[in-house]
Design a protein around this motif. Sequence first.
Motif, mmCIF file in Angstrom:
data_model
loop_
_atom_site.group_PDB
_atom_site.id
_atom_site.type_symbol
_atom_site.label_atom_id
_atom_site.label_comp_id
_atom_site.label_asym_id
_atom_site.label_seq_id
_atom_site.Cartn_x
_atom_site.Cartn_y
_atom_site.Cartn_z
ATOM 1 N N VAL A 233 -61.111 -9.695 -29.027
ATOM 2 C CA VAL A 233 -60.992 -8.283 -29.407
ATOM 3 C C VAL A 233 -60.981 -7.434 -28.142
ATOM 4 O O VAL A 233 -61.880 -7.538 -27.304
ATOM 5 C CB VAL A 233 -62.159 -7.850 -30.312
ATOM 6 C CG1 VAL A 233 -62.031 -6.367 -30.660
ATOM 7 C CG2 VAL A 233 -62.194 -8.697 -31.581
ATOM 8 N N VAL A 234 -59.950 -6.621 -28.002
ATOM 9 C CA VAL A 234 -59.823 -5.706 -26.867
ATOM 10 C C VAL A 234 -59.997 -4.283 -27.398
ATOM 11 O O VAL A 234 -59.287 -3.855 -28.318
ATOM 12 C CB VAL A 234 -58.456 -5.847 -26.174
ATOM 13 C CG1 VAL A 234 -58.338 -4.846 -25.032
ATOM 14 C CG2 VAL A 234 -58.277 -7.264 -25.644
ATOM 15 N N VAL A 235 -60.940 -3.545 -26.829
ATOM 16 C CA VAL A 235 -61.266 -2.200 -27.281
ATOM 17 C C VAL A 235 -60.765 -1.191 -26.251
ATOM 18 O O VAL A 235 -61.076 -1.310 -25.054
ATOM 19 C CB VAL A 235 -62.778 -2.040 -27.483
ATOM 20 C CG1 VAL A 235 -63.115 -0.604 -27.908
ATOM 21 C CG2 VAL A 235 -63.273 -3.030 -28.528
ATOM 22 N N GLY A 236 -59.992 -0.233 -26.722
ATOM 23 C CA GLY A 236 -59.476 0.813 -25.851
ATOM 24 C C GLY A 236 -59.861 2.195 -26.332
ATOM 25 O O GLY A 236 -60.458 2.353 -27.396
ATOM 26 N N LEU A 241 -57.038 -4.117 -30.175
ATOM 27 C CA LEU A 241 -56.205 -5.274 -30.461
ATOM 28 C C LEU A 241 -57.094 -6.454 -30.834
ATOM 29 O O LEU A 241 -58.112 -6.694 -30.171
ATOM 30 C CB LEU A 241 -55.358 -5.646 -29.237
ATOM 31 C CG LEU A 241 -54.244 -4.677 -28.857
ATOM 32 C CD1 LEU A 241 -53.732 -4.992 -27.454
ATOM 33 C CD2 LEU A 241 -53.101 -4.725 -29.869
ATOM 34 N N VAL A 242 -56.721 -7.174 -31.883
ATOM 35 C CA VAL A 242 -57.482 -8.337 -32.328
ATOM 36 C C VAL A 242 -56.550 -9.538 -32.388
ATOM 37 O O VAL A 242 -55.534 -9.512 -33.100
ATOM 38 C CB VAL A 242 -58.130 -8.099 -33.710
ATOM 39 C CG1 VAL A 242 -58.869 -9.355 -34.162
ATOM 40 C CG2 VAL A 242 -59.078 -6.914 -33.661
ATOM 41 N N PHE A 243 -56.889 -10.577 -31.648
ATOM 42 C CA PHE A 243 -56.169 -11.842 -31.685
ATOM 43 C C PHE A 243 -57.061 -12.853 -32.378
ATOM 44 O O PHE A 243 -58.087 -13.267 -31.848
ATOM 45 C CB PHE A 243 -55.817 -12.293 -30.263
ATOM 46 C CG PHE A 243 -55.315 -13.719 -30.157
ATOM 47 C CD1 PHE A 243 -54.605 -14.318 -31.193
ATOM 48 C CD2 PHE A 243 -55.537 -14.455 -29.006
ATOM 49 C CE1 PHE A 243 -54.142 -15.634 -31.095
ATOM 50 C CE2 PHE A 243 -55.082 -15.765 -28.889
ATOM 51 C CZ PHE A 243 -54.392 -16.347 -29.941
ATOM 52 N N ASP A 244 -56.672 -13.236 -33.603
ATOM 53 C CA ASP A 244 -57.420 -14.213 -34.395
ATOM 54 C C ASP A 244 -56.590 -15.489 -34.481
ATOM 55 O O ASP A 244 -55.663 -15.587 -35.280
ATOM 56 C CB ASP A 244 -57.701 -13.657 -35.791
ATOM 57 C CG ASP A 244 -58.575 -14.587 -36.629
ATOM 58 O OD1 ASP A 244 -58.874 -15.703 -36.157
ATOM 59 O OD2 ASP A 244 -58.951 -14.199 -37.749
#
Length: 347
Positions: A233-236, A241-244
């Motif tokens: 999970v990338v928080v901006g 953005l979530v890569f599962d």
Amino acid sequence: MIERIRVGVAGLGGWGRNVLRSFADEPAFSLKWICDQDPVRLAESHARYRAPLATGRFEELLEDPAIDAVAIATPAPVHFSMAWNALRAGKHVFVEKPMTLCSEEAEKLVGLAERTGLKLMAGHLLEYHPAVEEMKRQIASGTIGELLFMYNRRLNLGVVRSTENAWWSLAPHDISVICFIFDEAPGRITSNGICALQPGIEDTAWATLHFPSGRAANIHVSWLDVHKERKMVVVGSRGMLVFDDMATTDKLCFHDKWARHHQGIGSVSVHSGAGKPVPISNETPLPREIRHFAEAIRNDKPLRSDGRDGLRVVRILEQANRQISMCRAAVGVVRVRDKSGELVIHD
């Protein structure tokens, strides 16, 4: 430019067979040798892939002057010696993660590769995953605004190892991706772990990487967990953005969610919009990784996961593991099992 790169593959275990198949399928390579000390695995792979030459001796492969490159997918304790001997023999080297088990050895490999002008590639598979590449593109294009922080989860029930802890076994993937996404190395690391099953071997570990830019990334790895999870999970400042990787569809999603602090009035506003999938290629990362290795050799291009990237990951693994070991020692208790199998605590 080399027309077809003549390659030998060493290590034909579970993951090694995947590496072998990818090298055999990649048109830029010509598979000449396979190598494994297990005669049964060697015979099976020799029959399946029709490699002209098979051996249980890695030295025999290296003695062939016609070989341009070698791929090493053996257990990690022998990565250094095999990669070192291959570079000394004038071969380009692809070596699976972790590149070595200590930074001193990794530094030696990097130095030798740079002195000889040979390619040294660390097998950081997820740097070549379409979702990770797209995450980096989305961040660079400003989709999520300013990159604030990131967290990764790599959890499952098994495989439990006895020669290494969960940190060394599972974290190399996440470390390499975080450094690739952030494009920097951490300046400070905090970490801890738990030995629940075997004395001195952490089944679960947590680490936070603190970067000079002020950003941070957290990693949680475990082989003793109720969930099987492979998530990033990338928080901006303007989205997430979530890569599962466990999702069957829509592995990468953008979420229109963010929070903002208004300094003038001292309040925080929160926006919670909808999520939407981000299209990515369905290609698996290993063929992309092998193709990248071929292009670097044929066109003398820089490698994304080169020896220095491998060294960076090993240094982070080492630094965090030292803290994990120190925390274990400071607690002063060891969980062991008596003859009946019951857990007993000793201080």
